[in-house]
Structures are given as structure tokens and as C-alpha cells.
Design a protein around this motif. Structure first.
Motif, PDB file in Angstrom:
ATOM      1  N   MET A  33      39.124  33.450  34.542  1.00 50.31           N
ATOM      2  CA  MET A  33      37.790  33.575  34.889  1.00 50.31           C
ATOM      3  C   MET A  33      37.507  32.914  36.432  1.00 50.31           C
ATOM      4  N   ILE A 215      45.959  35.607  39.129  1.00 56.52           N
ATOM      5  CA  ILE A 215      46.050  35.440  37.918  1.00 56.52           C
ATOM      6  C   ILE A 215      48.019  36.214  36.826  1.00 56.52           C
ATOM      7  N   THR A 262      48.769  45.462  43.494  1.00 57.04           N
ATOM      8  CA  THR A 262      48.122  45.358  42.406  1.00 57.04           C
ATOM      9  C   THR A 262      49.112  46.129  40.994  1.00 57.04           C
ATOM     10  N   SER A 263      48.826  47.561  40.985  1.00 55.33           N
ATOM     11  CA  SER A 263      50.127  48.016  39.984  1.00 55.33           C
ATOM     12  C   SER A 263      51.581  48.030  39.971  1.00 55.33           C
TER      13      SER A 263
ATOM     14  N   ASP B  47      32.464  42.540  32.288  1.00 54.61           N
ATOM     15  CA  ASP B  47      32.498  42.512  33.435  1.00 54.61           C
ATOM     16  C   ASP B  47      34.707  43.036  33.235  1.00 54.61           C
ATOM     17  N   HIS B  51      35.505  46.391  35.263  1.00 58.27           N
ATOM     18  CA  HIS B  51      36.401  47.492  35.437  1.00 58.27           C
ATOM     19  C   HIS B  51      37.550  48.595  35.361  1.00 58.27           C
ATOM     20  N   THR B 100      42.848  34.235  31.168  1.00 62.42           N
ATOM     21  CA  THR B 100      43.692  35.176  31.478  1.00 62.42           C
ATOM     22  C   THR B 100      43.634  36.842  31.096  1.00 62.42           C
ATOM     23  N   LEU B 102      41.426  38.497  30.098  1.00 61.77           N
ATOM     24  CA  LEU B 102      40.019  39.176  30.899  1.00 61.77           C
ATOM     25  C   LEU B 102      40.314  39.580  31.991  1.00 61.77           C
ATOM     26  N   GLY B 103      40.821  38.212  32.828  1.00 58.10           N
ATOM     27  CA  GLY B 103      41.336  38.048  34.500  1.00 58.10           C
ATOM     28  C   GLY B 103      42.326  39.433  34.785  1.00 58.10           C
ATOM     29  N   LEU B 104      43.590  39.119  33.850  1.00 57.45           N
ATOM     30  CA  LEU B 104      44.308  39.743  33.758  1.00 57.45           C
ATOM     31  C   LEU B 104      44.120  41.774  34.204  1.00 57.45           C
ATOM     32  N   LEU B 106      41.098  43.231  33.982  1.00 61.45           N
ATOM     33  CA  LEU B 106      40.045  42.972  35.307  1.00 61.45           C
ATOM     34  C   LEU B 106      40.914  43.522  36.542  1.00 61.45           C
ATOM     35  N   SER B 107      41.540  43.083  36.957  1.00 55.99           N
ATOM     36  CA  SER B 107      42.519  43.186  37.917  1.00 55.99           C
ATOM     37  C   SER B 107      43.299  44.522  38.650  1.00 55.99           C
ATOM     38  N   LEU B 108      44.318  44.234  37.372  1.00 50.71           N
ATOM     39  CA  LEU B 108      45.309  45.012  37.072  1.00 50.71           C
ATOM     40  C   LEU B 108      44.429  46.197  36.906  1.00 50.71           C
ATOM     41  N   PHE B 110      41.713  47.282  37.819  1.00 49.58           N
ATOM     42  CA  PHE B 110      40.801  47.854  39.366  1.00 49.58           C
ATOM     43  C   PHE B 110      42.253  48.199  40.017  1.00 49.58           C
ATOM     44  N   GLY B 111      42.739  47.455  40.343  1.00 51.52           N
ATOM     45  CA  GLY B 111      43.965  47.859  41.434  1.00 51.52           C
ATOM     46  C   GLY B 111      44.046  49.330  41.299  1.00 51.52           C
ATOM     47  N   PHE B 112      44.794  49.049  39.828  1.00 48.48           N
ATOM     48  CA  PHE B 112      45.379  50.612  40.273  1.00 48.48           C
ATOM     49  C   PHE B 112      44.371  51.452  40.220  1.00 48.48           C
ATOM     50  N   MET B 114      41.945  51.210  42.151  1.00 47.61           N
ATOM     51  CA  MET B 114      41.650  51.865  43.490  1.00 47.61           C
ATOM     52  C   MET B 114      43.000  52.701  44.144  1.00 47.61           C
ATOM     53  N   VAL B 210      30.656  46.121  39.502  1.00 45.47           N
ATOM     54  CA  VAL B 210      30.505  44.169  40.034  1.00 45.47           C
ATOM     55  C   VAL B 210      29.347  43.737  38.883  1.00 45.47           C
TER      56      VAL B 210
END
Lengths: 386, 374
Positions: A33, A215, A262-263, B47, B51, B100, B102-104, B106-108, B110-112, B114, B210
Motif C-alpha cells: 500500500m 503489485i 491493468t485489465s 481507499d 477505487h 497486497t 488491497l493494493g491489487l 484497488l488498482s486492478l 480501477f484500471g478495468f 478506466m 482519491v
């Protein structure tokens, strides 16, 4: 493939590799994080750097932004040290505050800054080839390629020269300290590398995707292996494949490249999450089921061992008295019979010689509190597992 | 417009009133539910959820083909919950740690999201699906119906909170015990998490993806410093949240070019800073005072014990000794001598000191945990 297409894929691949390396260590050190926090809190550094240089890929901007990243880590650790809140709360407090300062700075100087917050957060890889690196009139390729290429080079040099130190301090910081290399130095070194990589990558792929690229490959690799070198290798591989796969997906859908990468990363992780041998969801689920049925069988065998009277050994007894459901009772019986532990005559179940021997040994292990020995017993006695 | 003007306009101007009410309500409900997140060490879950809501918004648009706020909210809610449960499943079933996971997610997610958003923008009937609005929030777009929605959610959260107060409280502080008492912990847990997701989704429109986590954490983290009682903390957190909402709206309305979300977050961060420094007992100043006081006490004790060791060797313990004896003693100072004299434990003049009767007794019992009262 046209030249910009090749360049975009090249940049994406370099970014993926540059992110996967520090990402692996962040995941192993349970600091994933932090990378999210850094990716947001570099914004004020970027804004100040941009005020000064007016150029998103100038080295000064990268240094300033990376410094803000390290500052975030220091602030988080300071708040943590006061003991007033837990570490995760400290992270959650620091990065939105810094990010807000960045957003406000941009808003207040909207007229003289051509910088969008969403450009920082989301990035646009498709525009990267247009910003060329010119030296004396010769075109040396896209600037982003040079920036991320040099960051990757530095990361690789650091990785190869400090691999042993990183490894020891990641898995056993006390041992690292007694061996004489400072865990603090490794920690801040890693944080600085992560910050620099984030800054170098954001303008190509955006701050949030940087988090994904750090990550997700590492987490996928961690599900597949427990060897650090293999994990680094798999993480880099997953990153590279996603970069290329994502580019073509975006090309096909005519959508954001960063989002597509990312997807694809998400798909990789999902596949590993489900199907990874030993660690994946399915194998964990099967292991748990097997364990449950084997424990049931052991309980039942012990029950048989304790009761000579026929009423306790009747086949319906499982359902009536022990209260097992039909399916479970059946599978327990089947397992026991396949393993030659029991024989069933006229619906009365009795232990075979092998069954007697097995239960005797099991009781010995259980009463002497050596329950772990049961696993090796299973290997010895069982023809079929549950 | 300056701040005074803002407050005079507050009761007459419709837009200002709506926005202020909205941010205040949002702050209150976030503070309330954030308290649980902070105490359960799930601070960063907010957070991740905020996301993770993005693909839901995009999918809602793709399915409904219109910009409909309630459809967006529903989509966000579903994908937020999906993200939350996936995080749980990762932590429970694999050896990956919660950060890990959470971060995963969050970003995955969000990326999808986007990817979907940019895909939508290329669709023929899409005139800006408003990705930016959900990234940074636009308090200015709040209308009366939003306020009512927030009001009902706040009310619902409050009622649930009061109904399940005992269960929530015991789950917070001792989950294992809760299980042994026969409560359905999974149900309570899901209930609590669902309300958190709901609050986050509501906040997306106002402060954005954010900054949502700060809305959730900051008031609660500030309130935590002032009290050790759960209900006081929740009330304080709601209050801090509402005040950050109002304060942030006031400041951002008073300047040009200031978006509301970041200002609210900074005001909330201000509350946290003030609480960290000034809170009684837990605050940094209070900590420091306690530290200095303990150190001084220790110094006095040390001096007294040293004197006792000397006085003990003499038949008459009140026999005066030379101050020179202290030359090699660490931690001696005129000031500590004076302090001891003030407490009537010793008497001293230029060159000599002696223990009083009281001082001798106290020194004898200095390290005695159960002193006998004469």
C-alpha cells in the motif's frame, strides 16, 4: 506495425519490468500500500517541479517528485512512531493530504500551468511517442523511452549489486542487522527506487496503473512460487506479457492502453488466484475438503474401534446418531472401504485388521500429542486420499 | 466572496445551502462509519472500495445507456462490494497479505474501470460519461435529491448502529469472544462493511475516488485521540466530519478555482493535526509533559536513594554530609536539591545537606512496592 506502435510497446514493456522489480520486494515486505500512497503523494512534487522546469520529463522534476515520495514514507513512519494511530491509518491520512495540496496548487495556478491532474493519475501512453528526445537536431526516440530506460538500468544495477542484502533484509531484518548491513538503508533505498520508478512511469501510464504494475505481477508470481529469483522472473514475465497483451487489447477496443494493461494483469492474477498449484483457490478448497473428509473418516474409525456392539456399528448409525448427511456419510464410507479399513456385512460395519492397526497407531499419536505424525501415517496407510 | 459573506449567504442561497448540507451530512456519516474502519484496522479498505467502485459506474452506463445517478450508485455499490469480498477471499484463502490484496483490487478494478470508461467515450451516444467527476468529485453538482439520499443513508446507518450497538462494539474489540457468545459475526461484519461501502459510494460524487479514504479516516483518527469511549469517539468523529465538510465548503466557496474535495480533506487533516498535538492524555504535548515529569521524578528518586545510602552508614541519619559527595554523581543538580528541600525531604545549606525524618522514611521505602503506613 508502425514505428509509434513499436515504440509504445517498448515503453510499456520497460515500465512493466521497471515496476515489477521493486514491486516484488514491496509485496514481500508487506508494504504494497506504500506504493499506492507514493503514487498519489508525488503530485505536489510534480507540480512544483513543473512550475520550475515546465517539462514533465526533466530530471529535476523527477528528483523533486521522488523526494516527495520519500517524504511520504518518512511522514507515515513519523506518525506511526507516535503510536497515536496504526500504520495503515497513517498511510491513509498522509497521501490524501499531500494529494490535496497538489490539486489545490494546480487549481490556483490553472492559468499558467498546462498540467492536468487526471493526466498525472491516468497517463496516456498513446501520446508518449510524440514527445521526442532531440539532441542537436537528431531524433533519438521518445523521451519517455529514455527516462524509463535509464531508471530501469539503475534499478537493474542496484538489484544485481545488492541482491543478497535485499534478500536478507527482506526475510530477516534482524539477521541483516547483525550481519552488518543496515536494514534502514535497504528500506529507504527501496523506497527511493519505488518513488523514482513511479515518477518515471506516471507520465506514460499514470500513477494508479503504476501501482497495478508494481503489485499485480509480484502477487501473481507469489502465488506460483516461493523462490525469490523465480518470483522476480515470473513477475517480470507477467509484466511483459500484460504490457504487450494490453496494448493489443486497447488497440482492438480503441480504449485506454493503461486500462487495458491493468485489465490483462487482472486476468493473469485471477487465473493464478484460481488455478495456482498449492496456493490457488481451487487447490486450497480441495485440500480443505480432503482434510475434512479424512478427519471424518478417522473419527468414524475411532468410533468403530471403541464400540463392539452392533447397534453402534449399523450403517444407518452414521446418519441417525452421528448426524452426518447422506452424501458425507457415503463418501466417508467409500473412502474407508477403498482403503481397506472396514468391511460391511449385513449393514454392520467392522474394522479390518489394517483398520485396527491404523486406529491403534492414530490413538497413540493423538494421546501423545503428536498429531502432526498423522499426516505421515496417512501416506503410509492410504491407498486413496479423500 | 469572503467567508463572512459565505455564512450570511448560507441561509438564503439555495446552491450554497444544498452543497453545505450535503458535505456536512457526508462528513458526519463518513466520520461515524470511519470510526469502525479505524478501530478494526481496515483503514485502507475505504481507499480500495472507492477505487473498486469505478467499473460498476461504467458498467451501469453501458447497460442503462443513460446517465442516471441512482443507476451509477447501484453499479458502484455492487462493484464496491464485489471488490471487498474478493479482498477478503484473497486474504482468507491465499498467503498474500492484506496490504497486497488491497493494493491489487484497488488498482486492478480501477484500471478495468478506466478501460470501460475510455471505451464508453468512443460509443456514439456517450457525451462524456463523467469519469472526471468521479475521480475528483464535484460538490457543486449536488442537488436536493442527493441530499435526501444522503439523509436517508445517514438515518439508516444511525438506526442500524443503535440497533446493533452491542454487537458492533463487541465485534470491534473481541471477535473471537463474539463468536463464542453465539453471535452471527459474519452477518454483523457484512452489515458493517455494506454500510461503509454505501457511504463511500455516496461520497464519490462529492469528494471523488482519491480523497474518499481521507474523508473516512481523518475525522475518526482525530476523534480517537480525545477519548477512549466508543460512543464518544463516534459522536466526535461525526462532528469533526460535519465540521470539515462545512469548513471546506466555506473556504472553497470563498476563493476562485478551489475544488471542494481537496479543501475538505485539508480541513479534516487540520483537525487530525490539532488532535495529534493538543489532545489531552494521548496528544504529543501531553506525552511530552508526562515524559519530562517522569524523568524529573526519577532524578529526584535517584538523588534521594543516593543520599539514603550515605545517611544509612551514619548512626544519626540526620547527621549533615558534604555536598561535595555529589561530585561524581550523575544527575545531581542544585535544582533537584531545592525541589527535595521544598518537599521537606532534606535540608541543605551552602556546603552540607541532611535528610529529614520524613525524607529518610520515604527513601527507605522508595523501592518498596507495598510501603507500610506507620
Amino acid at each position: 506495425m508502425s514505428q509509434p506502435q513499436i515504440e509504445i510497446q517498448l515503453i510499456a514493456m520497460l515500465v512493466a519490468v521497471a515496476c515489477a522489480i521493486p514491486g516484488t520486494f514491496l509485496v514481500l515486505r508487506k508494504m504494497a500500500m506504500i506504493s499506492d500512497a507514493i503514487s498519489h503523494s508525488i503530485l505536489p512534487g510534480i507540480v512544483i517541479g513543473f512550475f520550475i522546469t515546465q517539462d514533465l520529463s526533466s530530471p529535476l522534476l523527477i528528483v523533486l517528485a521522488a523526494a516527495t515520495g520519500v517524504l511520504t514514507v518518512v511522514m507515515v513512519e513519523f506518525i506511526q512512531k507516535t503510536g497515536l494511530v496504526k500504520e495503515d491509518t497513517a498511510i491513509g491520512l498522509v497521501f490524501p493530504a499531500l494529494f490535496s495540496i497538489g490539486v489545490i496548487m494546480i487549481a490556483r495556478h490553472a492559468n499558467d500551468v498546462h498540467l492536468d491532474v487526471d493526466a498525472v493519475l491516468l497517463g496516456e501512453l498513446a501520446f508518449a511517442p510524440f514527445d521526442r528526445f532531440m539532441v542537436g537536431g537528431t531524433d533519438l526516440g521518445p523521451k519517455a523511452l529514455w527516462v524509463i530506460g535509464s531508471i530501469l538500468l539503475i534499478t537493474l544495477i542496484l538489484l544485481f549489486s545488492f541482491f543478497k542484502e535485499l534478500k536478507v533484509s527482506t526475510f530477516d531484518s534482524q539477521l541483516a542487522a547483525t550481519l552488518g548491513f543496515s536494514p534502514a538503508l535497504m528500506h529507504y533505498g527501496l523506497m527511493t527506487t519505488a518513488s523514482v520508478t513511479t515518477v518515471g512511469a506516471f507520465d506514460a501510464v499514470g500513477a494508479i496503473l503504476v501501482v497495478a504494475l508494481m503489485i499485480a505481477p509480484a502477487a501473481t508470481a507469489y502465488l506460483l512460487t516461493e523462490d525469490l529469483k523465480k518470483m522476480l522472473g515470473i513477475a517480470v514475465g507477467v509484466g511483459l506479457l500484460s504490457a504487450i497483451g494490453g496494448y493489443w487489447l486497447a488497440n482492438y477496443l480503441d480504449a485506454s492502453i493503461a486500462g487495458a494493461i491493468t485489465s490483462v494483469l487482472g486476468l493473469f492474477f485471477f487465473a493464478a488466484f484460481l488455478f495456482a498449484p498449492h496456493r490457488g483457490w481451487i487447490s486450497v478448497w480441495r485440500k480443505r475438503r480432503r482434510q475434512r473428509i479424512e478427519v471424518s473418516m478417522l473419527t468414524f474409525l475411532l468410533h468403530l474401534h471403541n464400540h463392539k456392539e452392533e447397534s453402534e456399528r449399523h450403517i444407518d448409525h452414521l446418519q441417525d446418531h452421528i448426524n452426518w448427511q447422506r452424501v458425507r456419510a457415503k463418501s466417508v464410507l467409500r473412502l474407508a472401504r477403498n482403503n481397506n479399513m472396514i468391511v460391511i456385512e449385513n449393514k454392520i460395519i467392522s474394522l479390518t485388521g489394517k483398520g485396527e492397526q491404523f486406529t491403534d497407531e492414530a490413538i497413540q499419536h493423538i494421546t501423545s500429542d503428536k498429531t502432526t505424525a498423522l499426516e505421515s501415517m496417512k501416506d503410509e496407510f492410504f491407498l486413496f486420499r479423500g | 466572496m469572503d467567508i463572512q459573506e459565505y455564512f450570511s449567504l448560507l441561509f438564503t442561497d439555495y446552491t450554497l445551502r444544498t452543497i453545505t448540507l450535503g458535505t456536512a451530512l457526508l462528513g458526519a456519516v463518513c466520520g461515524m462509519l470511519g470510526s469502525f474502519a479505524v478501530l478494526r484496522k481496515q483503514s485502507l479498505l475505504g481507499d480500495a472500495i472507492s477505487h473498486a467502485a469505478l467499473p460498476g459506474i461504467a458498467l451501469a452506463f453501458i447497460i442503462m445507456q443513460t446517465k442516471n445517478t441512482s443507476a451509477f450508485l447501484l453499479g458502484a455499490l455492487i462493484s464496491g462490494l464485489a471488490g471487498t469480498f474478493w479482498i477478503r477471499s484473497i486474504v482468507k484463502n491465499t498467503h498474500l497479505k492484506s496490504d497486497t490484496a488491497l493494493g491489487l483490487i484497488l488498482s486492478l478494478f480501477f484500471g478495468f474501470g478506466m478501460l470501460l470508461m475510455t471505451y464508453i467515450q468512443k460509443m456514439p451516444n456517450a457525451n462524456q460519461a463523467g469519469l472526471e467527476k468521479y475521480l475528483f468529485g464535484q460538490a457543486a453538482t449536488l442537488v436536493e435529491s442527493d441530499i435526501w439520499l444522503m439523509f436517508w443513508v445517514t438515518l439508516g446507518a444511525l438506526i442500524i448502529l443503535l440497533l446493533f450497538w452491542k454487537e458492533f462494539k463487541i465485534l470491534l474489540f473481541d471477535p473471537e469472544y463474539t463468536l463464542t457468545l453465539g453471535f452471527n459475526t459474519r452477518f454483523i461484519d457484512v452489515l458493517m462493511t455494506s454500510f461503509m461501502v454505501l457511504a463511500i459510494v455516496l461520497g464519490l460524487q462529492t469528494v471523488g475516488v482519491v480523497l474518499m479514504s481521507a474523508m473516512l479516516l481523518a475525522p475518526a483518527a482525530a476523534a480517537r485521540q480525545w477519548t477512549d469511549k466508543l460512543w464518544v469517539m463516534i459522536v466526535l468523529a461525526a462532528l469533526f466530519g460535519a465540521m470539515s465538510g462545512i469548513g471546506g465548503t466555506a473556504v472553497s466557496a470563498s476563493y476562485n478555482n478551489l475544488s471542494t474535495g481537496p479543501v475538505i480533506v485539508l480541513v479534516a487533516a487540520g483537525f487530525v493535526g490539532i488532535s495529534f498535538i493538543f489532545a489531552p492524555n494521548r496528544g504529543l504535548i501531553a506525552q511530552r509533559i508526562r515524559y519530562v515529569k517522569n524523568r524529573n521524578d526519577l532524578k529526584l528518586h535517584k538523588t534521594l536513594a543516593f543520599m539514603y545510602e550515605i545517611a544509612k552508614t551514619h548512626e544519626d541519619f540526620q547527621h549533615p554530609h558534604a555536598i561535595k559527595l555529589f561530585n561524581n554523581f550523575q544527575g545531581y543538580s542544585r535544582k533537584s536539591m531545592k525541589k527535595l528541600a521544598e518537599k521537606n525531604l532534606i535540608t541543605f545549606d551552602q556546603k552540607m545537606w541532611s535528610l529529614t525524618k520524613e525524607g529518610f522514611e520515604q527513601a527507605a521505602n522508595l523501592y518498596n512496592q507495598n510501603p507500610q503506613k506507620p
